[in-house]
Design an enzyme around this catalytic site. Sequence first.
Site, PDB file in Angstrom:
ATOM      1  N   ASP A 139      -4.527   9.212  -2.509  1.00  0.00           N
ATOM      2  CA  ASP A 139      -3.329   8.438  -2.165  1.00  0.00           C
ATOM      3  C   ASP A 139      -3.358   7.962  -0.719  1.00  0.00           C
ATOM      4  OD1 ASP A 139      -1.028   7.112  -2.850  1.00  0.00           O
ATOM      5  OD2 ASP A 139       0.300   8.821  -2.574  1.00  0.00           O
ATOM      6  N   GLU A 189       0.220   0.490 -10.677  1.00  0.00           N
ATOM      7  CA  GLU A 189       1.041   1.681 -10.457  1.00  0.00           C
ATOM      8  C   GLU A 189       2.492   1.391 -10.816  1.00  0.00           C
ATOM      9  OE1 GLU A 189       1.751   5.148  -7.079  1.00  0.00           O
ATOM     10  OE2 GLU A 189       1.095   3.152  -6.448  1.00  0.00           O
ATOM     11  N   HIS A 232      -3.071  10.632  -9.234  1.00  0.00           N
ATOM     12  CA  HIS A 232      -2.809  11.256  -7.930  1.00  0.00           C
ATOM     13  C   HIS A 232      -1.631  12.223  -8.064  1.00  0.00           C
ATOM     14  CE1 HIS A 232      -0.272   7.707  -8.151  1.00  0.00           C
ATOM     15  NE2 HIS A 232       0.345   7.953  -7.011  1.00  0.00           N
ATOM     16  N   HIS A 237       3.472  10.406 -11.678  1.00  0.00           N
ATOM     17  CA  HIS A 237       4.815   9.846 -11.448  1.00  0.00           C
ATOM     18  C   HIS A 237       5.784  10.058 -12.605  1.00  0.00           C
ATOM     19  CE1 HIS A 237       4.850   7.878  -7.525  1.00  0.00           C
ATOM     20  NE2 HIS A 237       3.621   7.434  -7.756  1.00  0.00           N
ATOM     21  N   ASP A 297      -3.931   2.975  -1.825  1.00  0.00           N
ATOM     22  CA  ASP A 297      -2.891   1.944  -1.700  1.00  0.00           C
ATOM     23  C   ASP A 297      -3.166   0.938  -0.597  1.00  0.00           C
ATOM     24  OD1 ASP A 297      -0.621   2.172  -3.596  1.00  0.00           O
ATOM     25  OD2 ASP A 297      -0.551   4.236  -2.896  1.00  0.00           O
ATOM     26  N   HIS A 300      -6.971   6.799  -6.527  1.00  0.00           N
ATOM     27  CA  HIS A 300      -5.783   6.048  -6.106  1.00  0.00           C
ATOM     28  C   HIS A 300      -5.815   5.790  -4.610  1.00  0.00           C
ATOM     29  CE1 HIS A 300      -1.688   4.648  -7.108  1.00  0.00           C
ATOM     30  NE2 HIS A 300      -1.438   4.913  -5.839  1.00  0.00           N
ATOM     31  N   HIS A 354       6.759   4.366 -11.760  1.00  0.00           N
ATOM     32  CA  HIS A 354       6.615   4.781 -10.370  1.00  0.00           C
ATOM     33  C   HIS A 354       7.777   5.733 -10.103  1.00  0.00           C
ATOM     34  CE1 HIS A 354       6.380   4.295  -5.868  1.00  0.00           C
ATOM     35  NE2 HIS A 354       5.141   4.619  -6.193  1.00  0.00           N
TER      36      HIS A 354
END
Length: 581
Positions: free
Chosen positions: A524, A349, A438, A417, A251, A249, A376
């Site tokens: 992350d 995500e 993650h 999540h 971003d 993961h 999420h």
Amino acid sequence: MTTRPTPAPRVLVVRNAERSGPGRLSPWLRDEGLTPVEIDGADAPDTPDGYDAVVLLGGGFLPDDDARHPWLPRERRLARRTVDSGVPLLGICLGAQLLASAHGGTVDGDHGTPERGSCPITLRPAALDDRLLHNVPDFFHAIQNHRDQITALPPGAVHLAQSAQCPVQAFRLGERAWGVQFHPEVGAERLTQWDEAALADDGLDLRALRARAEQTEPESARTARQLVANFAAVVRDRAAIPPVVFDGHNDLPWAYRVHRDSSVVDFTGSVPEFHTDLPRLRAGGVGGQFWAVYVDCKDPDPVRSTLQQIDLVHRLVARHPEDLRLAWNATEARQAIEDGRIASLLGAEGGHSIGDDLAVLRSFARLGVRYLTLTHNDNTSWADSATDTPRNNGLSDRGRQIVREMQRLGMLVDLSHVSVATMNDALDIAEAPVIFSHSSCAAVNPHPRNVPDDVLARAAAGGGVIMLTFVPSFVSGEHWAWSKLPREERDRTERPLVTVAQVADHIDHAREVAGIAHVGLGGDYDGTPALPPELADVSRYPALFDELAARGWSPAELRALASDNILRVLADTDDAFAVNR
């Protein structure tokens, strides 16, 4: 913390029958600085994760005799996965036949004249530059006791040796997998265990066979010892290669959307305002990356925005073809890594991205999205988040329908999540491995984003992987408590330091609960404002490996964590993904 010496490379030695033990092989492997781990075929794993090499021994039966030997399908999977992951493999007799049949070769039982005792073997020209047969004489003797033979090699296999009655005495598959029909693990002494009456029925004289074996024993032993030394050298060389990271993961696409208006320029230079750029990915040993195509839960048009994020990743890869390559499956990911590219896959995500529409889900899959995180930070209409007020007590019926469709598509179900109830509901219906892209361990820090032990165990039982994250509040209870203080109090209170050792504590715990084959990394990066200083950006994965190596992790275990496990899970879902691509 006491630093322990790096463990010797571990070799999984699979015994398929009581009478077909490792013989002199295990002491020779130890002499070469390796640690053989002997296990019965019935107890053998179906993945090489955590081992630096695999040896499959003989058994006295055919490699497809599943009715009488029900572990054979698992051992064939082990052979396939070992070759796919590049782990060195040596198959002996039945082990060679298992390797061949697992990759499309043909084995015939009771085929032709049996070869028994000390038999002459001739190398073929292709053996000249083969690593296993380096410095082995062109003509040598070895012990044999079989009539079953490999009659057709797998596609792409290299034929290395033959004998008068057995056309395939040795072959290589890929770069590091070999099969030999003869028995380097035993010498002339093995003939004392043979059945004289049974040999007489075949017109053979055991005393004559013993005499011949004893005569050729010095030559046979030297040849066998050289072969084992060559195999050990291959194992040591691979064990010395630093782990390649396949992170679950990152971003950066969202950071580019927010801070660069979705521009993908300047990726190849140093960009200190982000955690991620090409030079630091290279420095960190990253060979594969799931790029998160995240959009905000409150986005009024999440499907459109997610398509823009998917387009951003495609543009990023297209702009940098010498460094990045889109990969749709494990085979393409491994090839990209071998070619020096960073294999790039997509993960959506949050279930809000699909707009509660299965057609959108299927379209995302066609664009290369290989996982969907079910939520999420906010609930969706069909799944509860870990950080929102429950509305479905897990998955609704619609949520179960979506999960089933994801698995039909070969899209990985990502349970980071989501609430614990959602985790369990998804595991109740999962027929393929799931991931946590993650997350950390709730037993180490009870943050709602972390995974409890019972769920870890369930996910591992289904073949899944938890990819441990570096987010400070997920890692450290002290940091989590600080993050919940009112802003004014946080501003006048020093942020608690989170260390690489604390991240390693989560990894160690996940390994203890789930097993070495079910852990991975999901940093992350560029999705959290702060990180442990020792893991401040994507160049710092080696600091984590150093910490784990100091705790006694072997090279093979580090590779399993870094990339092998997630590549196995990807491969397990590749067929379904290909059908629906």
